[in-house]
Design a protein around this motif. Structure first.
Motif, mmCIF file in Angstrom:
data_model
loop_
_atom_site.group_PDB
_atom_site.id
_atom_site.type_symbol
_atom_site.label_atom_id
_atom_site.label_comp_id
_atom_site.label_asym_id
_atom_site.label_seq_id
_atom_site.Cartn_x
_atom_site.Cartn_y
_atom_site.Cartn_z
ATOM 1 N N GLY A 120 -0.547 3.729 -15.014
ATOM 2 C CA GLY A 120 0.387 4.787 -14.649
ATOM 3 C C GLY A 120 0.783 4.754 -13.197
ATOM 4 N N ASP A 121 1.854 5.430 -12.912
ATOM 5 C CA ASP A 121 2.347 5.456 -11.547
ATOM 6 C C ASP A 121 2.000 6.808 -10.921
ATOM 7 O OD1 ASP A 121 3.700 5.364 -9.231
ATOM 8 O OD2 ASP A 121 5.578 4.663 -10.087
ATOM 9 N N SER A 122 2.490 7.886 -11.518
ATOM 10 C CA SER A 122 2.210 9.202 -10.955
ATOM 11 C C SER A 122 0.947 9.776 -11.587
ATOM 12 C CB SER A 122 3.385 10.137 -11.205
ATOM 13 O OG SER A 122 3.446 10.469 -12.565
ATOM 14 N N ILE A 123 0.320 10.704 -10.870
ATOM 15 C CA ILE A 123 -0.877 11.387 -11.353
ATOM 16 C C ILE A 123 -0.598 12.058 -12.705
ATOM 17 C CG2 ILE A 123 -2.135 13.550 -10.893
ATOM 18 C CD1 ILE A 123 -3.471 11.296 -9.549
ATOM 19 N N GLU A 124 0.599 12.624 -12.859
ATOM 20 C CA GLU A 124 0.940 13.312 -14.095
ATOM 21 C C GLU A 124 0.974 12.338 -15.278
ATOM 22 O OE1 GLU A 124 2.233 13.568 -10.786
ATOM 23 O OE2 GLU A 124 4.304 13.868 -11.465
ATOM 24 N N GLU A 125 1.472 11.123 -15.008
ATOM 25 C CA GLU A 125 1.529 10.128 -16.089
ATOM 26 C C GLU A 125 0.143 9.608 -16.444
ATOM 27 O OE1 GLU A 125 5.964 8.241 -15.219
ATOM 28 O OE2 GLU A 125 4.216 7.561 -14.095
ATOM 29 N N ILE A 126 -0.683 9.407 -15.405
ATOM 30 C CA ILE A 126 -2.058 8.944 -15.647
ATOM 31 C C ILE A 126 -2.789 9.989 -16.496
ATOM 32 C CG2 ILE A 126 -4.258 8.357 -14.551
ATOM 33 C CD1 ILE A 126 -2.640 7.405 -12.100
ATOM 34 N N LEU A 127 -2.581 11.257 -16.128
ATOM 35 C CA LEU A 127 -3.219 12.345 -16.874
ATOM 36 C C LEU A 127 -2.729 12.379 -18.323
ATOM 37 C CD1 LEU A 127 -5.090 14.860 -16.718
ATOM 38 C CD2 LEU A 127 -3.048 16.208 -16.271
ATOM 39 N N TYR A 153 0.861 -1.181 0.000
ATOM 40 C CA TYR A 153 0.000 0.000 0.000
ATOM 41 C C TYR A 153 0.895 1.228 0.000
ATOM 42 C CZ TYR A 153 -3.995 -2.771 1.650
ATOM 43 O OH TYR A 153 -5.006 -3.672 1.761
ATOM 44 N N LEU A 154 0.681 2.140 -0.936
ATOM 45 C CA LEU A 154 1.461 3.366 -0.942
ATOM 46 C C LEU A 154 0.518 4.558 -0.957
ATOM 47 C CD1 LEU A 154 3.642 2.080 -3.882
ATOM 48 C CD2 LEU A 154 4.320 2.011 -1.495
ATOM 49 N N PRO A 155 0.192 5.098 0.226
ATOM 50 C CA PRO A 155 -0.704 6.253 0.235
ATOM 51 C C PRO A 155 0.059 7.490 -0.221
ATOM 52 C CG PRO A 155 -0.242 5.434 2.471
ATOM 53 C CD PRO A 155 0.679 4.738 1.550
ATOM 54 N N ILE A 156 -0.555 8.274 -1.086
ATOM 55 C CA ILE A 156 0.085 9.500 -1.555
ATOM 56 C C ILE A 156 -1.013 10.524 -1.792
ATOM 57 C CG2 ILE A 156 0.219 8.420 -3.864
ATOM 58 C CD1 ILE A 156 2.546 10.336 -4.459
ATOM 59 N N ASP A 162 -8.719 15.069 -9.309
ATOM 60 C CA ASP A 162 -10.147 15.298 -9.532
ATOM 61 C C ASP A 162 -10.454 15.437 -11.022
ATOM 62 O OD1 ASP A 162 -10.712 15.127 -6.868
ATOM 63 O OD2 ASP A 162 -10.619 17.278 -6.496
ATOM 64 N N LEU A 163 -9.524 16.060 -11.758
ATOM 65 C CA LEU A 163 -9.712 16.159 -13.205
ATOM 66 C C LEU A 163 -9.773 14.763 -13.821
ATOM 67 C CD1 LEU A 163 -9.736 17.492 -16.012
ATOM 68 C CD2 LEU A 163 -7.232 17.634 -15.865
ATOM 69 N N ILE A 164 -8.859 13.895 -13.393
ATOM 70 C CA ILE A 164 -8.844 12.520 -13.917
ATOM 71 C C ILE A 164 -10.174 11.826 -13.627
ATOM 72 C CG2 ILE A 164 -7.810 10.239 -13.580
ATOM 73 C CD1 ILE A 164 -5.117 11.760 -13.147
#
Lengths: 418, 418
Positions: A258-265, A213-216, A408-410
């Motif tokens: 994706g790993d980071s929010i930026e990559e998912i976006l 589990y990696l909470p971020i 939230d945008l995602i």
């Protein structure tokens, strides 16, 4: 899986002056070739401490990598400690000296100082990895099938040494198991509740698959790591486990890749062919920095504006002065007007805005420190959010808010089927 | 000076998924009250490893602080290891339970899960520091005059616990020596050359004053730390040593007070009453993020624009299309036109611009990856710089360039007597 131990040497980390980013980078790189970092020691630059730690490290690891303590100044003692630990002597290496001379010439320094000369000293039985971005070479010593490598401490020097020289060397040296991992990003699901929900699934995982589990921010990354001889079979196993997990938490999953929010976006915006811009205030540029921190972002990010002073919101984004006076600058209405202004200025499908008070001091309207409104606009759709984060330090506030806006945008892009 | 040892527990650091920022924060806070962090252990979340490391830590330190491993999920084992190590038992604490209940109610969660209940378990002989931002409390155990404190791992929870509860507790508990430190920021002086230049001064420092070199981007921070019983005398001693140092490196000192470039800039801009704005491209917002990351920046930072797409440079900053076609977008001329456009848009004294290629891919003009031009404009003064940093990763590139822009601005403000 082979075990690696990292040793970070130098008072700058212990004193709190520098954050250790090397260990993170090295651990990630090693993981990709099947080494698991089992411990990290951060120690001061003293010969006896370094020797004692090398001993402890070799008791638990097959590979020991040190960073730091190779610079030319008095407080750098790693090389001496290595020589004593391995019962070796330091000898001047002609090739390293020539490399150093060329490097300094490139930097317009023809003269080598005595302490520069010392940097060409190597352990007589070591292999040298030349450093193209600094004056301290990296050395490798092998003994009883175990390996020790010392690296300089400057991250800009460590990264290329690891990536271009050490990883290929280790890959050739050891033939390792395959490791495949997947990251499932879960939102709006507190860790404890999530853990209860998926407990029986977790307990039934086969032995070669582990979960962490990696909470971020307010996302939890579930990482599944599978270990085995055949990459294809590992991928099939992971597919199977994830398909059992999916129905348990379906509505909370925002990404399985994706790993980071930026990559998912990035993946979402490229596949949906949407452009984006930002109109920031309290996040100060952090939102656009996050978006542009991944390569490929120039395909969808057209630009961003940070209207820090209230007057600039009026002049450049067209937020009406009357609205600001009536609702104050930290308000739902101003956030909405800013995202509208940003959308017009940059002519993008998506426009994001933030307005709030990062603190520690308030603004001219005496808005409550820690309050932020942000507006997400996707074509004609618009939604405004409010957060109250009074306990966060300034930089954390800017980062947390920006991460949350993108998250939230995602969710909107996924849920609203845009 | 009392010795502290930090233990970071959890696989997320070892696996390379998370950067450990807690240690940095804790070390800085402890330093201010006279504790020196002498070692940091980063270990995995296993009871035996935690116990073994607690033993090693107590051999070298008077104070041991752990972070991580207190969450509600299965892989969190710190509290059990503490209980076994201190021969104590875990008991449910009514006050902590009530605190937890109130916290969850605030988060709109009325129902306590079994694993939440476990978070109210404490060591029978421990003192509790309640966590106002998360569900895991911090516990303190004292034995034989030495102290162990366990904290959760989430930075947003660690910071307020340390700052508001643990530091005041330690201050009251121990009466410590005074520590005074100064940071001298030196630029355009390679570390090895600097070290040779000030060697005899360094060797003559009194025993209670220590010097360390902290290279960051292309600045070197010299930190002088003095230890003693009387704060005023320590300040006098430091003043004396710095006045001997100054003539040796005078032209290279850009600050004798501030720590970060952003803080040095703040002090300069406020004292000179100058306003500033940014017009970014390849730095993607990092430059304005850096400027706004310090409190008080709203006094001088009016706004920033990031024109990522070439067309936006023309539309918003008034960079002529012809100039872009003739010189390409990554050029001295475009950097100059951008800073001029930014200065007009935001009506500021100072305007900074960046245009370059962060990579890994090139732009539509096939500019060389790693090339960047930046322009610094202070009223009618203008200067353009070029950097070539092909070896830096994207985020590092954005950060390094932005730091360098601010550093060069500081030098201009000092040298040009603006």
């Amino acid at each position: 899986m082979k075990k690696a131990v990292l040793i970070t040497i130098g008072d700058e980390i212990l004193s709190g002056n520098t954050i250790d980013t090397n260990s993170n980078f090295i651990a990630t790189q090693l993981k990709n070739i099947g080494f698991k970092v089992v411990q990290i020691f951060t120690i001061s630059d003293e010969i006896e401490t370094i020797k004692k730690t090398l001993k402890s490290a070799f008791e638990i690891g097959d590979l020991v990598i040190t960073t730091g303590g190779l610079g030319p100044t008095k407080d750098d003692k790693t090389k001496k400690a290595f020589a004593e630990f391995f019962n070796d002597t330091l000898v001047s290496d002609a090739e390293t000296l020539e490399h150093l001379r060329q490097l300094l010439i490139k930097r317009n320094r023809e003269h080598l100082f005595d302490i520069n000369l010392l940097q060409a000293d190597i352990l007589s039985k070591s292999k040298v990895f030349q450093n193209h971005n600094g004056t301290a070479p990296s050395l490798m010593v092998e003994e009883n099938g175990k390996i020790a490598i010392c690296l300089p401490g400057v991250p800009y020097e460590v990264k290329p040494l690891i990536k271009n020289q050490i990883i290929p060397f280790l890959q050739e040296k050891f033939e390792q198991n395959f490791i495949v991992s997947r990251i499932i990003s879960v939102v709006n699901f507190p860790e404890s509740l999530l853990s209860e929900t998926i407990e029986s699934w977790e307990l039934a995982l086969p032995e070669n698959i582990s979960l962490s589990y990696l909470p971020i921010a307010n996302r939890v990354k579930l990482r599944l790591t599978a270990l085995g001889k055949n990459e294809e079979i590992l991928n099939q196993e992971l597919d199977g486990e994830i398909s059992k997990l999916r129905p348990l938490i379906q509505n909370h999953i925002i990404s399985e890749s994706g790993d980071s929010i930026e990559e998912i976006l990035r993946d979402l915006l490229i596949s949906k062919k949407l452009t984006i811009s930002t109109a920031e205030s309290c996040t100060g540029g952090e939102l656009s920095r996050l978006i542009t921190s991944v390569s490929g972002s120039s395909y969808y990010f057209l630009g961003g504006i940070c209207t820090y002073q209230t007057q600039k919101k009026t002049e450049i984004l067209g937020v009406s002065e009357k609205l600001v006076q009536e609702k104050t600058v930290v308000s739902e209405e101003v956030a909405q007007a800013m995202s509208l202004g940003g959308q017009k200025l940059f002519k993008t499908d998506i426009s994001l805005s933030t307005t709030g008070v990062a603190g520690p001091n308030s603004d001219e309207f005496e808005s409550e420190v820690g309050t932020v409104f942000y507006s997400i606009r996707v074509q004609n759709f618009e939604k405004t959010f409010k957060l109250y984060l009074p306990h966060l330090e300034r930089k954390d506030f800017m980062n947390f808010v920006s991460m949350k806006v993108l998250q939230d945008l995602i969710e909107i892009l996924i849920r609203e089927k845009i």
